[in-house]
Write a protein that holds these residues in place. Sequence first.
Motif, mmCIF file in Angstrom:
data_model
loop_
_atom_site.group_PDB
_atom_site.id
_atom_site.type_symbol
_atom_site.label_atom_id
_atom_site.label_comp_id
_atom_site.label_asym_id
_atom_site.label_seq_id
_atom_site.Cartn_x
_atom_site.Cartn_y
_atom_site.Cartn_z
ATOM 1 N N HIS A 36 0.877 -1.173 0.000
ATOM 2 C CA HIS A 36 0.000 0.000 0.000
ATOM 3 C C HIS A 36 0.911 1.219 0.000
ATOM 4 O O HIS A 36 2.060 1.142 0.450
ATOM 5 C CB HIS A 36 -0.887 0.013 1.249
ATOM 6 C CG HIS A 36 -1.586 -1.295 1.474
ATOM 7 N ND1 HIS A 36 -2.806 -1.595 0.919
ATOM 8 C CD2 HIS A 36 -1.216 -2.396 2.187
ATOM 9 C CE1 HIS A 36 -3.169 -2.811 1.295
ATOM 10 N NE2 HIS A 36 -2.211 -3.322 2.056
ATOM 11 N N ASP A 46 -3.533 7.828 9.047
ATOM 12 C CA ASP A 46 -4.951 7.496 8.871
ATOM 13 C C ASP A 46 -5.104 6.060 8.365
ATOM 14 O O ASP A 46 -5.968 5.315 8.828
ATOM 15 C CB ASP A 46 -5.622 8.465 7.894
ATOM 16 C CG ASP A 46 -5.718 9.881 8.438
ATOM 17 O OD1 ASP A 46 -5.535 10.083 9.659
ATOM 18 O OD2 ASP A 46 -5.961 10.801 7.625
ATOM 19 N N PHE A 47 -4.268 5.667 7.416
ATOM 20 C CA PHE A 47 -4.317 4.315 6.865
ATOM 21 C C PHE A 47 -3.968 3.287 7.941
ATOM 22 O O PHE A 47 -4.634 2.255 8.073
ATOM 23 C CB PHE A 47 -3.364 4.200 5.674
ATOM 24 C CG PHE A 47 -3.533 2.921 4.913
ATOM 25 C CD1 PHE A 47 -4.499 2.807 3.924
ATOM 26 C CD2 PHE A 47 -2.720 1.828 5.182
ATOM 27 C CE1 PHE A 47 -4.664 1.619 3.224
ATOM 28 C CE2 PHE A 47 -2.871 0.643 4.487
ATOM 29 C CZ PHE A 47 -3.857 0.533 3.507
ATOM 30 N N GLN A 49 -4.373 3.489 11.072
ATOM 31 C CA GLN A 49 -5.459 3.404 12.056
ATOM 32 C C GLN A 49 -6.545 2.427 11.589
ATOM 33 O O GLN A 49 -7.168 1.749 12.395
ATOM 34 C CB GLN A 49 -6.057 4.782 12.294
ATOM 35 C CG GLN A 49 -7.049 4.822 13.426
ATOM 36 C CD GLN A 49 -7.489 6.234 13.749
ATOM 37 O OE1 GLN A 49 -7.048 7.201 13.138
ATOM 38 N NE2 GLN A 49 -8.363 6.343 14.713
ATOM 39 N N ARG A 50 -6.740 2.344 10.283
ATOM 40 C CA ARG A 50 -7.804 1.498 9.725
ATOM 41 C C ARG A 50 -7.334 0.099 9.314
ATOM 42 O O ARG A 50 -8.153 -0.810 9.204
ATOM 43 C CB ARG A 50 -8.433 2.175 8.510
ATOM 44 C CG ARG A 50 -9.156 3.459 8.827
ATOM 45 C CD ARG A 50 -9.921 4.029 7.639
ATOM 46 N NE ARG A 50 -9.190 4.049 6.386
ATOM 47 C CZ ARG A 50 -8.385 5.039 5.973
ATOM 48 N NH1 ARG A 50 -8.211 6.097 6.737
ATOM 49 N NH2 ARG A 50 -7.772 4.967 4.821
ATOM 50 N N HIS A 51 -6.032 -0.058 9.056
ATOM 51 C CA HIS A 51 -5.527 -1.319 8.513
ATOM 52 C C HIS A 51 -4.261 -1.744 9.250
ATOM 53 O O HIS A 51 -3.264 -1.028 9.223
ATOM 54 C CB HIS A 51 -5.187 -1.165 7.021
ATOM 55 C CG HIS A 51 -6.310 -0.610 6.210
ATOM 56 N ND1 HIS A 51 -7.376 -1.375 5.799
ATOM 57 C CD2 HIS A 51 -6.543 0.632 5.740
ATOM 58 C CE1 HIS A 51 -8.207 -0.623 5.104
ATOM 59 N NE2 HIS A 51 -7.724 0.602 5.054
ATOM 60 N N TYR A 78 1.984 2.222 17.483
ATOM 61 C CA TYR A 78 2.053 0.806 17.098
ATOM 62 C C TYR A 78 3.452 0.262 17.398
ATOM 63 O O TYR A 78 4.254 0.049 16.483
ATOM 64 C CB TYR A 78 1.723 0.644 15.605
ATOM 65 C CG TYR A 78 0.478 1.410 15.203
ATOM 66 C CD1 TYR A 78 -0.786 0.917 15.498
ATOM 67 C CD2 TYR A 78 0.573 2.652 14.565
ATOM 68 C CE1 TYR A 78 -1.927 1.630 15.164
ATOM 69 C CE2 TYR A 78 -0.567 3.369 14.219
ATOM 70 C CZ TYR A 78 -1.812 2.850 14.527
ATOM 71 O OH TYR A 78 -2.936 3.562 14.197
#
Length: 138
Positions: A36, A46-47, A49-51, A78
Amino acid sequence: MTAPCHQVLIVDDDLVLLELMGMILEQLAGGRWKVHTASQAQAALDFLQRHPMDLLVVDVCMPGAGGLALIREAHERYPHLLIAAISGDAPPGREEASLREGAALFLEKPRSGDGWQAIQAMLEERLRLAEETAPPRH
């Protein structure tokens, strides 16, 4: 049985290089990576946080403190995420700062195909080592 597919996020403000890096590394991984991309630090956060991701590759020389700030923020949020800093031409002290902020390794952007193979192999090995010691993902 197929090998696990690692989720990899590459962040670089150079859109052409970002697309190229993503394509090359995904191809070299032979189906073991799903790559990605994001061109800005906030988009990457943002990415993330979702994946859930296995590996974050960050260009440390993005405008402002973008790369270093992203490494720091991603490491804080993380702590088990493997982070690699990468740069084509880093100013003095950038490698040490990257490692201090939470990157596990610092890599120079290669200038040849063989260089990309070496980068992919090194990152693959670090992912394997991280898998052996990390708690399971949720």
